[in-house]
Design a protein around this motif. Structure first.
Motif, PDB file in Angstrom:
ATOM      1  N   GLU A   1     -13.234  11.237   2.169  1.00 26.42           N
ATOM      2  CA  GLU A   1     -13.537  10.166   3.128  1.00 26.42           C
ATOM      3  C   GLU A   1     -14.343  10.760   4.263  1.00 26.42           C
ATOM      4  O   GLU A   1     -13.942  11.764   4.842  1.00 26.42           O
TER       5      GLU A   1
ATOM      6  N   THR B   1     -12.844   8.938  -5.611  1.00 25.28           N
ATOM      7  CA  THR B   1     -11.621   9.628  -6.015  1.00 25.28           C
ATOM      8  C   THR B   1     -11.866  10.342  -7.341  1.00 25.28           C
ATOM      9  O   THR B   1     -12.561   9.802  -8.206  1.00 25.28           O
TER      10      THR B   1
ATOM     11  N   PHE C   1      -6.874  -0.530   4.692  1.00 28.07           N
ATOM     12  CA  PHE C   1      -6.442  -0.898   3.338  1.00 28.07           C
ATOM     13  C   PHE C   1      -7.373  -0.333   2.272  1.00 28.07           C
ATOM     14  O   PHE C   1      -8.579  -0.276   2.455  1.00 28.07           O
ATOM     15  N   HIS C   2      -6.783   0.067   1.170  1.00 25.64           N
ATOM     16  CA  HIS C   2      -7.572   0.626   0.076  1.00 25.64           C
ATOM     17  C   HIS C   2      -7.388  -0.221  -1.154  1.00 25.64           C
ATOM     18  O   HIS C   2      -6.273  -0.548  -1.529  1.00 25.64           O
ATOM     19  N   LEU C   3      -8.503  -0.568  -1.757  1.00 24.67           N
ATOM     20  CA  LEU C   3      -8.440  -1.452  -2.912  1.00 24.67           C
ATOM     21  C   LEU C   3      -8.524  -0.696  -4.230  1.00 24.67           C
ATOM     22  O   LEU C   3      -8.438  -1.276  -5.289  1.00 24.67           O
ATOM     23  N   LYS C   4      -8.733   0.596  -4.126  1.00 28.33           N
ATOM     24  CA  LYS C   4      -8.777   1.402  -5.349  1.00 28.33           C
ATOM     25  C   LYS C   4      -7.706   2.479  -5.233  1.00 28.33           C
ATOM     26  O   LYS C   4      -7.340   2.877  -4.130  1.00 28.33           O
ATOM     27  N   PRO C   5      -7.215   3.000  -6.351  1.00 31.42           N
ATOM     28  CA  PRO C   5      -6.220   4.076  -6.296  1.00 31.42           C
ATOM     29  C   PRO C   5      -6.807   5.254  -5.540  1.00 31.42           C
ATOM     30  O   PRO C   5      -8.012   5.511  -5.614  1.00 31.42           O
ATOM     31  N   ARG C   6      -5.955   5.975  -4.812  1.00 36.49           N
ATOM     32  CA  ARG C   6      -6.463   7.094  -4.032  1.00 36.49           C
ATOM     33  C   ARG C   6      -5.813   8.387  -4.501  1.00 36.49           C
ATOM     34  O   ARG C   6      -4.732   8.394  -5.078  1.00 36.49           O
TER      35      ARG C   6
ATOM     36  N   GLN D   1       0.834  -1.207   0.000  1.00 34.11           N
ATOM     37  CA  GLN D   1       0.000   0.000   0.000  1.00 34.11           C
ATOM     38  C   GLN D   1       0.871   1.261   0.000  1.00 34.11           C
ATOM     39  O   GLN D   1       0.564   2.245  -0.668  1.00 34.11           O
TER      40      GLN D   1
ATOM     41  N   TYR E   1      -2.286   2.181  -2.850  1.00 32.85           N
ATOM     42  CA  TYR E   1      -3.441   1.304  -2.619  1.00 32.85           C
ATOM     43  C   TYR E   1      -2.967  -0.118  -2.897  1.00 32.85           C
ATOM     44  O   TYR E   1      -1.776  -0.332  -3.152  1.00 32.85           O
TER      45      TYR E   1
ATOM     46  N   THR F   1      -9.349  12.455  -2.917  1.00 34.65           N
ATOM     47  CA  THR F   1     -10.219  11.388  -2.442  1.00 34.65           C
ATOM     48  C   THR F   1     -10.979  11.945  -1.248  1.00 34.65           C
ATOM     49  O   THR F   1     -10.378  12.611  -0.398  1.00 34.65           O
TER      50      THR F   1
ATOM     51  N   TYR G   1       2.262   1.655  -3.660  1.00 30.01           N
ATOM     52  CA  TYR G   1       1.340   1.971  -4.750  1.00 30.01           C
ATOM     53  C   TYR G   1       0.257   2.963  -4.340  1.00 30.01           C
ATOM     54  O   TYR G   1      -0.520   3.403  -5.176  1.00 30.01           O
TER      55      TYR G   1
END
Ligand code: SF4
Ligand code: SF4
Ligand code: SF4
Ligand code: FES
Ligand code: FES
Lengths: 170, 823
Positions: A130, A121, A80-85, A45, A50, A128, A48
């Protein structure tokens, strides 16, 4: 050919676009350590921004854990982030104090300006949004944070200004 | 043993039992949802709560609590019932309750418990789940709105199958079962999760809206695909096999199946089945009566006499094989063989020379208790999937160390702690020799009563782990470790799969493996075993009955050679399709063209198209009789349905043929079995009617070698070629029948050529691209599949598909030099 085979193939193609060098380096670092899954995921993470899907399959293969299991871990922890931020993370406090003082309107203002609401995002990967629970600055409610900077007693007008400021930055 | 009281009943049970197990053994009912006999204790659903006098003040989950001496247990009380009812109310809050259209209705644990505990109203209220159904694949549907989060699917796919499709994801109300990234299911489709799900959340799609469970007649029989010999329970309605279900209390497989056994049944109901005999007239196959067909055949057979060649498939029952043998002796021919007989030389010749037996020495349940397991060749999981699961269980339950001698990575390599001893293609024997060398050199050999030790020791001087490692690209340390473990383990197993794609060095590999088994004492030791597993459902039966060439008789391959040269005038193929599955297609076709050909099969196969007479046969679901599986277990088949049209079982066909040859034949399979127990030594004393649900293992759980002779065998030089092709089994198929089944075909529908990532990059090939392989002037083409299990320079192709024409370049070699290129 059946649909699922097709889907599997698309999946492979989609996964091939990401450069896995950084992920491989993170895994190299922890590969011999017991209980290495969390540090590996954190490291990925960090590298990248994410957790790209391809890195999960890579980690699954190299650490010999099921990809499904890793996915379970990733969805269990909010960190954890599963998509680009985006480069700038705007945290909008939705805690009780901020809520009472109109945090909802601040959220709406961001949607209006940037087209993003909670966990979304912008396409240029700059912002992004939140929505978070109390961030411990109730005295200045309503509050937003952009990365590490806190903006208290914020209004719709001030939100717009803050956004413009970051838009102008790189 | 432990003594306790359950509901006032005195009970003695094993120390390792849980309260639930102790109750069940004694016929005392406790409801369960998340418990499963074959999974580790879990204790999540709380439906099984009971009271224990010694643990007053709270209710105890009976499925996870071990029994203790003097325990006093109560399984029902107002208090307990109230809690169970509350558990059900909670489950029903979010559950969709769409029983009228749910295929599970009638055998659903939630439905049954709701009824039993009369949960008529619900004190709690909440949102119903509203998740999309996963119906991306054609075999398994997942409707998570019906899920009760018992975790059985997650656990079985991990603990038993070793695939790991599922996980719990998210938290709180959002918690659900999902695959990685919540995609559609894309797995082995073994259906174990379908069998385990207590509700209608995971269902077999081919069975949708086919029948209510209570309308099905259950018929326990034996799977017709591989040598594992799993018990399958046919669900029959309207003379059709509607589904195949599991029965965890019978057979060797604890209700586990693979995709072939679970979903591979649809060929049985296929509309293209042969229903009438066909005779070639005026160049075309035309329908004929049985009598005309049999008369024609009998005449031709009699005329050919000792020049008749008979090749049988290994899916005939033992009783049918017995009659087939009678036919061959009635005609005086010695040209008799079964499904690619040569590949079984490991058993019929190799093992026979070293140990005087032609069968595995142990049984599968013993493997579960082994501490060290060596698999020779990587794809055991693909050829014998459920035996693969047994190996997985040995690792999970018994912490067994698995080592795999392999030229490519298969599923075995992915199991926890698996050690893969990679080597260059075609060099298995070098590796086994190196293991033997270490054992002798380090003084670990159990040498009592071994013959030939001195010769072997001398011959192995060139096979030190270092030399071998260097030559075949292996890891010397790993070889040493493995050798020491095998020699030191209390219980150990060596497993090798045999079959059509593994013709090369069949005998030599078996000899090398038996050297190892003898040196380590594995062969014949209680709890340990050497397993040489035949590919097809009754390969072992065919070997036991000696469906092999008689004195000066020709083997299958030689028969085809001879027929191609016009020297074998008549060929009789029973359930065998050599055009597709045998090496060297060109030669096979020539052989079939030149001879008078009789084919007896379910379909008009590629081989049958060359026939002069075609006889319609019966599938395994239409037969009575016995199969002998790869661990010598004789199990009974039971007919569930009638054959379509005029198709007849091979047994009946052989009976009629024998009659036409003026010979008598036993009246029914039971009588035939009686006769064969008199002819096959190991089968003596076994009574057909008494063969129970677990079958009868001939020779006992541990078959003792009749002699112990070590025989040196030379390894092979690695092939010097940039690209090397391996031929083998794809998980979803077995022989060529599976390619006519909707199940395996929808998962693995087309032939492919598999490449490793590195080679794919070099050749600029992606999954789905067309590539061609050139070998000795012949080219074959197919779609490419890029994977990560092949080392650089190694290419793989499955042998099951007629379309690929792999056997135009595969002539039985262990590895083939090829030139690949993108099209
Ligand atoms: S079908 Fe088999 S491999 Fe697929 S998810 Fe179910 S248990 Fe796992
Ligand atoms: S899908 Fe079925 S087996 Fe899996 S957790 Fe839900 S109820 Fe249990
Ligand atoms: S093919 Fe083999 S492993 Fe699969 S169900 Fe049939 S007997 Fe069992
Ligand atoms: S509620 Fe917003 S900072 Fe506490
Ligand atoms: S069956 Fe015991 S807790 Fe689920």
């Amino acid at each position: 050919m059946t649909e699922n085979v097709q889907q599997a193939e698309e999946q492979v193609e989609e996964l091939e676009e990401i450069d896995l060098t950084a992920a491989n380096e993170v895994i190299d670092k922890y590969i011999d350590i017991h209980g290495n899954l969390m540090p590996v995921l954190q490291g990925i993470q960090e590298a990248y921004g994410y957790i790209p899907e391809a890195t999960v399959h890579l980690a699954a293969e190299r650490l010999n854990v099921y990809a499904s299991q890793i996915y379970g871990v990733l969805t269990f922890y909010a960190q954890f982030h599963l998509k680009p931020r985006g480069k700038y993370i705007i945290r909008v406090c939705m805690g009780t104090a901020c809520h009472v003082k109109g945090a909802g309107r601040i959220g709406d203002a961001i949607v209006e300006r940037l087209g993003i609401s909670h966990a979304e995002t912008t396409e240029d990967l700059k912002f992004t949004a939140e929505y978070v629970a109390c961030i411990g600055a109730c005295g200045m409610a309503p509050v937003i944070m952009v990365n590490d900077a806190t903006y208290g007693s914020i209004t719709v007008q001030k939100t717009a200004e803050v956004i413009e400021k970051y838009k102008a930055m790189d | 043993m432990v003594n306790l009281t359950i509901d006032g009943k005195q009970i003695t049970t094993a120390k390792t039992s849980t309260i639930y197990e102790a109750a069940k053994e004694n016929g005392i009912y406790i409801p369960v949802l998340c418990y499963a006999k074959k999974l580790l204790p879990y204790g999540a659903c709380r439906i099984c709560l009971v009271e224990v006098e010694q643990m007053k003040g709270r209710l105890i989950p009976s499925c996870t609590t071990p029994v203790t001496e003097g325990m006093v247990v109560t399984t029902t009380s107002d208090e307990i019932n109230k809690v169970r009812k509350t558990v059900l109310e909670f489950l029903l809050v979010n559950h969709v309750v769409d029983c009228p259209v749910c295929d599970k209705g009638g055998e659903c644990d939630l439905q049954d418990l709701t009824y039993e505990y009369e949960v008529v109203t619900n004190r709690f209220q909440g949102e119903k789940f509203d998740l999309p159904t996963d119906e991306v694949n054609p075999l398994i549907e997942r409707n998570m709105n019906r899920c009760v989060l018992c975790g059985k699917c997650v656990r079985v796919c991990d603990e038993v199958v070793g695939y790991g499709s599922y996980s719990f994801i998210n938290r709180g109300f959002e918690t659900k079962i999902a695959t990685a990234f919540d995609r559609g299911l894309n797995c082995e489709f073994c259906g174990q999760c379908v069998s385990m799900c207590p509700v209608g959340a995971i269902l077999p799609r081919p069975f949708k809206f086919k029948a209510r469970p209570w309308q099905l007649k259950d018929v326990d029989t034996v799977c017709g695909y591989c040598g594992n010999g799993c018990t399958v329970t046919l669900g029959v309605k309207d003379n059709q096999v509607q589904t195949i279900r599991f029965n965890e209390d019978t057979g060797v497989n604890h209700g586990n199946l693979c995709v072939r056994g679970r979903f591979g049944y649809s060929y049985v109901n296929d509309a293209t089945r042969l229903t009438k005999p066909l005779i070639r007239k005026g160049g075309e196959l035309r329908e004929a009566s049985w009598d005309e067909a049999l008369v024609t055949i009998a005449e031709k057979f009699k005329a050919a006499g000792k020049d008749l060649g008979i090749i049988s498939g290994a899916r005939l029952t033992n009783e049918e094989l017995l009659l087939l043998k009678r036919i061959s002796s009635a005609l005086g021919t010695h040209h008799l063989d079964h499904s690619g007989g040569e590949c079984y030389q490991g058993l019929t010749a190799g093992l026979n020379e070293t140990m005087g037996i032609s069968a595995s020495t142990g049984t599968f349940p013993q493997v579960e208790k082994c501490n060290a397991i060596l698999a020779i060749r990587s794809d055991f999981y693909e050829t014998h999937p459920v035996f693969g699961m047994v190996i997985n269980q040995a690792i999970r339950l018994n912490d067994a160390q698995l080592s795999v001698i392999a030229d490519k990575r298969g599923k075995l390599s992915k199991l926890p702690n698996a050690r893969t001893l990679m080597h260059k293609p075609g060099c298995e024997i070098n590796m086994i020799n190196a293991l033997c060398q270490v054992i002798i050199a380090e003084g670990l050999a159990k040498t009592d009563d071994l013959q030939g030790l001195a010769e072997l020791t001398k011959a192995l001087a060139d096979y030190t782990p270092e030399t071998v490692a260097k030559m075949v690209g292996a890891d010397a340390e790993a070889i040493k470790k493995t050798a020491r473990e095998l020699a030191g383990a209390k219980n150990a197993a060596i497993v090798v799969a045999y079959g059509l794609p593994y013709t090369a060095h069949s005998k030599e590999i078996a000899i090398a493996a038996s050297n190892l088994a003898l040196l380590t004492g594995i062969a014949g030791r209680e709890g340990s075993g050497l397993y040489l597993c035949g590919e097809k459902a009754n390969s072992q039966g065919a070997i036991d009955l000696q469906i092999t060439p008689g004195p000066a008789g020709l083997g299958a391959q030689q028969m085809l050679n001879s027929a191609a040269e016009g020297r074998l005038p008549v060929l009789y193929l029973v359930g065998e399709d050599p055009v597709v599955t045998y090496p060297d297609q060109g030669l096979v076709k020539k052989a079939l063209e030149k001879s008078f050909l009789v084919v007896q099969d379910l379909f008009l196969t590629d081989s049958a198209k060359y026939a002069d007479v075609v006889l319609p046969a019966a599938s395994f679901t239409e037969k009575d009789g016995t199969f002998t599986n790869a661990e010598r277990r004789i199990q009974r088949l039971r007919a569930g349905i009638k054959s379509p049209g005029e198709a007849k079982s091979d047994f009946v066909v052989f009976q009629s043929l024998l009659n036409k040859l003026q010979k008598t034949a036993p009246a029914a399979p039971a009588a035939a079995f009686g006769e064969l127990t008199g002819e096959v030594a190991g089968y003596a004393g076994i009574v057909y009617e008494q063969i129970g649900p677990q079958g009868e293992v001939w020779g006992g759980e541990t078959l003792a070698p009749l002699k112990k002779v070590l025989i040196p065998v030379a390894g092979n030089e690695p092939l010097q070629a940039e690209y090397q092709l391996l031929v083998g089994s794809a998980l979803y198929h077995s022989g060529s029948v599976s390619t006519r089944s909707k199940g395996p075909m929808s998962v693995c529908p087309e032939p492919y050529i598999e490449l490793g990532r590195d080679d794919a990059v070099t050749l600029n090939v992606k999954t789905g691209d067309m590539i061609q392989l050139k070998a000795a002037g012949v080219t074959i083409q197919s779609k490419a599949k890029v994977d990560n299990r092949l080392p650089k320079g190694v290419i793989f192709a499955p042998y099951h598909f007629a379309g690929l024409g792999l056997n135009r370049i595969y002539t039985g070699q262990s590895v083939i030099a090829v030139e690949p290129s993108k099209l």
